[in-house]
Design a protein around this motif. Structure first.
Motif, PDB file in Angstrom:
ATOM      1  N   PHE A 192       1.201   2.065  15.282  1.00 50.18           N
ATOM      2  CA  PHE A 192       2.602   2.464  15.310  1.00 50.18           C
ATOM      3  C   PHE A 192       2.689   3.880  15.844  1.00 50.18           C
ATOM      4  O   PHE A 192       1.994   4.775  15.369  1.00 50.18           O
ATOM      5  CB  PHE A 192       3.219   2.384  13.906  1.00 50.18           C
ATOM      6  N   HIS A 204      -3.471  -2.775   7.972  1.00 48.69           N
ATOM      7  CA  HIS A 204      -2.596  -3.951   7.919  1.00 48.69           C
ATOM      8  C   HIS A 204      -1.586  -3.902   9.041  1.00 48.69           C
ATOM      9  O   HIS A 204      -1.427  -2.895   9.709  1.00 48.69           O
ATOM     10  CB  HIS A 204      -1.869  -4.001   6.569  1.00 48.69           C
ATOM     11  N   VAL A 220       6.696  -8.310  15.624  1.00 49.11           N
ATOM     12  CA  VAL A 220       6.695  -8.273  14.168  1.00 49.11           C
ATOM     13  C   VAL A 220       6.167  -6.910  13.739  1.00 49.11           C
ATOM     14  O   VAL A 220       5.069  -6.522  14.112  1.00 49.11           O
ATOM     15  CB  VAL A 220       5.801  -9.394  13.583  1.00 49.11           C
ATOM     16  N   MET A 221       6.968  -6.169  12.998  1.00 53.39           N
ATOM     17  CA  MET A 221       6.523  -4.818  12.574  1.00 53.39           C
ATOM     18  C   MET A 221       6.196  -4.815  11.088  1.00 53.39           C
ATOM     19  O   MET A 221       7.023  -5.206  10.287  1.00 53.39           O
ATOM     20  CB  MET A 221       7.627  -3.794  12.850  1.00 53.39           C
ATOM     21  N   PRO A 235       1.887  -3.418  10.984  1.00 51.78           N
ATOM     22  CA  PRO A 235       1.446  -3.345  12.363  1.00 51.78           C
ATOM     23  C   PRO A 235       0.276  -2.397  12.511  1.00 51.78           C
ATOM     24  O   PRO A 235       0.285  -1.304  11.993  1.00 51.78           O
ATOM     25  CB  PRO A 235       2.665  -2.783  13.099  1.00 51.78           C
ATOM     26  N   GLU A 251      11.819   2.876  11.533  1.00 49.43           N
ATOM     27  CA  GLU A 251      11.190   4.024  10.884  1.00 49.43           C
ATOM     28  C   GLU A 251      10.127   3.526   9.927  1.00 49.43           C
ATOM     29  O   GLU A 251      10.385   2.632   9.122  1.00 49.43           O
ATOM     30  CB  GLU A 251      12.231   4.821  10.098  1.00 49.43           C
ATOM     31  N   MET A 252       8.947   4.130  10.010  1.00 48.71           N
ATOM     32  CA  MET A 252       7.885   3.738   9.081  1.00 48.71           C
ATOM     33  C   MET A 252       7.398   4.971   8.368  1.00 48.71           C
ATOM     34  O   MET A 252       7.168   6.015   8.994  1.00 48.71           O
ATOM     35  CB  MET A 252       6.728   3.086   9.838  1.00 48.71           C
ATOM     36  N   THR A 253       7.218   4.847   7.062  1.00 46.11           N
ATOM     37  CA  THR A 253       6.707   5.935   6.253  1.00 46.11           C
ATOM     38  C   THR A 253       5.288   5.588   5.841  1.00 46.11           C
ATOM     39  O   THR A 253       5.044   4.517   5.291  1.00 46.11           O
ATOM     40  CB  THR A 253       7.588   6.123   5.008  1.00 46.11           C
ATOM     41  N   PHE A 254       4.337   6.499   6.085  1.00 47.49           N
ATOM     42  CA  PHE A 254       2.928   6.272   5.771  1.00 47.49           C
ATOM     43  C   PHE A 254       2.477   7.250   4.696  1.00 47.49           C
ATOM     44  O   PHE A 254       2.888   8.402   4.676  1.00 47.49           O
ATOM     45  CB  PHE A 254       2.061   6.490   7.018  1.00 47.49           C
ATOM     46  N   MET A 255       1.595   6.759   3.805  1.00 53.99           N
ATOM     47  CA  MET A 255       1.018   7.631   2.790  1.00 53.99           C
ATOM     48  C   MET A 255      -0.286   8.188   3.345  1.00 53.99           C
ATOM     49  O   MET A 255      -1.153   7.442   3.797  1.00 53.99           O
ATOM     50  CB  MET A 255       0.717   6.838   1.504  1.00 53.99           C
ATOM     51  N   ASP A 280       0.818  -1.212   0.000  1.00 49.79           N
ATOM     52  CA  ASP A 280       0.000   0.000   0.000  1.00 49.79           C
ATOM     53  C   ASP A 280       0.852   1.262   0.000  1.00 49.79           C
ATOM     54  O   ASP A 280       0.334   2.361   0.175  1.00 49.79           O
ATOM     55  CB  ASP A 280      -0.933   0.001   1.218  1.00 49.79           C
ATOM     56  N   GLY A 281       2.141   1.150  -0.216  1.00 51.34           N
ATOM     57  CA  GLY A 281       2.986   2.336  -0.308  1.00 51.34           C
ATOM     58  C   GLY A 281       3.735   2.658   0.966  1.00 51.34           C
ATOM     59  O   GLY A 281       4.575   3.545   0.984  1.00 51.34           O
ATOM     60  N   ARG A 282       3.452   1.944   2.045  1.00 52.66           N
ATOM     61  CA  ARG A 282       4.199   2.201   3.282  1.00 52.66           C
ATOM     62  C   ARG A 282       5.615   1.696   3.153  1.00 52.66           C
ATOM     63  O   ARG A 282       5.890   0.781   2.387  1.00 52.66           O
ATOM     64  CB  ARG A 282       3.529   1.461   4.451  1.00 52.66           C
ATOM     65  N   LYS A 283       6.513   2.309   3.945  1.00 58.38           N
ATOM     66  CA  LYS A 283       7.910   1.864   3.930  1.00 58.38           C
ATOM     67  C   LYS A 283       8.326   1.579   5.360  1.00 58.38           C
ATOM     68  O   LYS A 283       7.908   2.265   6.292  1.00 58.38           O
ATOM     69  CB  LYS A 283       8.804   2.975   3.370  1.00 58.38           C
ATOM     70  N   ILE A 284       9.166   0.578   5.522  1.00 56.14           N
ATOM     71  CA  ILE A 284       9.704   0.297   6.851  1.00 56.14           C
ATOM     72  C   ILE A 284      11.201   0.122   6.757  1.00 56.14           C
ATOM     73  O   ILE A 284      11.719  -0.477   5.814  1.00 56.14           O
ATOM     74  CB  ILE A 284       9.027  -0.937   7.493  1.00 56.14           C
ATOM     75  N   ARG A 285      11.872   0.670   7.735  1.00 59.99           N
ATOM     76  CA  ARG A 285      13.334   0.708   7.716  1.00 59.99           C
ATOM     77  C   ARG A 285      13.810   0.453   9.138  1.00 59.99           C
ATOM     78  O   ARG A 285      13.276   1.020  10.087  1.00 59.99           O
ATOM     79  CB  ARG A 285      13.728   2.115   7.285  1.00 59.99           C
ATOM     80  N   PHE A 286      14.780  -0.414   9.298  1.00 62.45           N
ATOM     81  CA  PHE A 286      15.334  -0.675  10.620  1.00 62.45           C
ATOM     82  C   PHE A 286      16.716  -0.053  10.706  1.00 62.45           C
ATOM     83  O   PHE A 286      17.292   0.347   9.708  1.00 62.45           O
ATOM     84  CB  PHE A 286      15.414  -2.186  10.873  1.00 62.45           C
TER      85      PHE A 286
END
Lengths: 133, 200
Positions: free
Chosen positions: B115, B110, A132-133, B112, B143-147, A84-90
């Motif tokens: 956040f 969805h 779990v993220m 998580p 770090e999470m980026t949301f639209m 859906d366009g979200r990004k996750i970075r650790f």
């Protein structure tokens, strides 16, 4: 984006602490970089000392420095894009050791793992992980 | 392509009532908008707006040529809920906009599902607007980026607003993007513990 010579922490209780990527398996692309949920071949760079009980036993898990094992990437510093366009970075790269039959070598995982594992078919690892993220 | 976009914008829920209001010939004293009566023998027929013949937007000829097309898309593409977010919290010039350094709690569809984190940056790109939250979870920075316009984004709660006043609120943050927080674990642990305290 883990390729040759990429280092990552091993976040299970197998005994390995730090590993270096040597090969990325089953990646059809030419650049050969692994992301979350990809199987890689690693060389163990740092490991906890094998306990005296384990060194005498034949069946106990013995991970030593220099071992070549397979691993699954569970966290990457490079952001992963969700559908859906979200990004996750650790903040670091992390992996867990597996055997050739895609079973976990260790019994516990400590730390966060990415939810993209489920999408790539590693539901077992995601279910054992504390977060779990 | 422009006609497909026009069809989509005409189907937006807010579009027809606004047309109905402009077509209304009712006096200012009546509260509900009564439309010009096409029903015989009835003076004040209230016709539902869905029965109104659709008029294309006033400058459709310009839009089909491509003039003002992007402005039209930016106005009509986001859903009403997303549009309200884009107009207030994620608007560059709104007085109540979210400043970097605010602590937000986001609920999504969805995993998580929840956040929370400190806002380290907003990317203002109209319908593509996104924002990044940073938090420390189990000793790992995430770090999470949301639209903003994503339908999967259900709710945004402001836990702590970053102000400009000083004093107890703290000094104004002098950056638009707080990437320096990645190298300051002390500040991040303070932020993450305060987030955990508010969530308990």
């Amino acid at each position: 984006m883990l390729g040759l010579k990429a280092t990552m922490t091993i976040i299970d209780n197998s005994g390995a602490l730090l590993a270096e990527c040597v090969n990325v398996l089953k990646r059809k692309t030419g650049h050969g970089l692994a992301t979350v949920g990809d199987e890689i071949v690693v060389v163990v760079q740092k490991a906890r000392p094998v306990s005296a009980v384990a060194s005498q036993s034949a069946t106990a898990l013995k991970i030593r420095r220099g071992d070549v094992r397979r691993a699954v990437v569970v966290r990457t510093k490079k952001e992963v894009i969700r559908p859906d366009g979200r990004k996750i970075r650790f903040d670091d790269n992390a992996a867990v050791l597996i055997n050739t039959k895609k079973e976990l070598l260790a019994t516990r995982i400590n730390g966060v793992v990415s939810a993209d594992l489920r999408m790539k078919g590693w539901g077992k690892i995601a279910s054992i992980a504390p977060k779990v993220m | 392509m422009a006609t497909a976009l026009l069809n989509r914008s005409l189907r937006r829920p807010g579009f027809l009532p606004s047309i109905a209001r402009t077509l209304s010939t009712a006096s200012a004293s009546t509260s509900s908008a009564t439309l010009p009566s096409t029903v015989p023998f009835v003076q004040n027929a209230i016709i539902s707006p869905s029965a109104v013949v659709l008029q294309p937007p006033p400058r459709m000829d310009r839009i089909l040529k491509g003039k003002g097309l992007m402005a039209h898309i930016n106005q009509t593409l986001p859903s009403p809920q997303a549009k309200s977010l884009l107009d207030t919290l994620f608007n560059r010039s709104h007085p109540d906009r979210l400043l970097p350094g605010s602590v937000l709690s986001v609920t999504t569809q969805h995993a998580p599902t929840n956040f929370s984190g400190v806002l380290i940056g907003v990317r203002y790109k109209g319908p593509d607007t996104s924002f990044t939250l940073r938090n420390i979870i189990q000793r790992t920075g995430v770090e999470m980026t949301f639209m903003v316009c994503s339908p999967a984004l259900k709710d945004i709660k402001v836990v702590h607003r970053a102000g400009g006043g000083g004093g107890r609120q703290g000094r104004r943050i002098r950056r638009a993007k707080l990437f320096y927080l990645r190298d300051q674990p002390a500040k991040m642990t303070a932020i993450s513990t305060s987030i955990k305290r508010t969530q308990r």
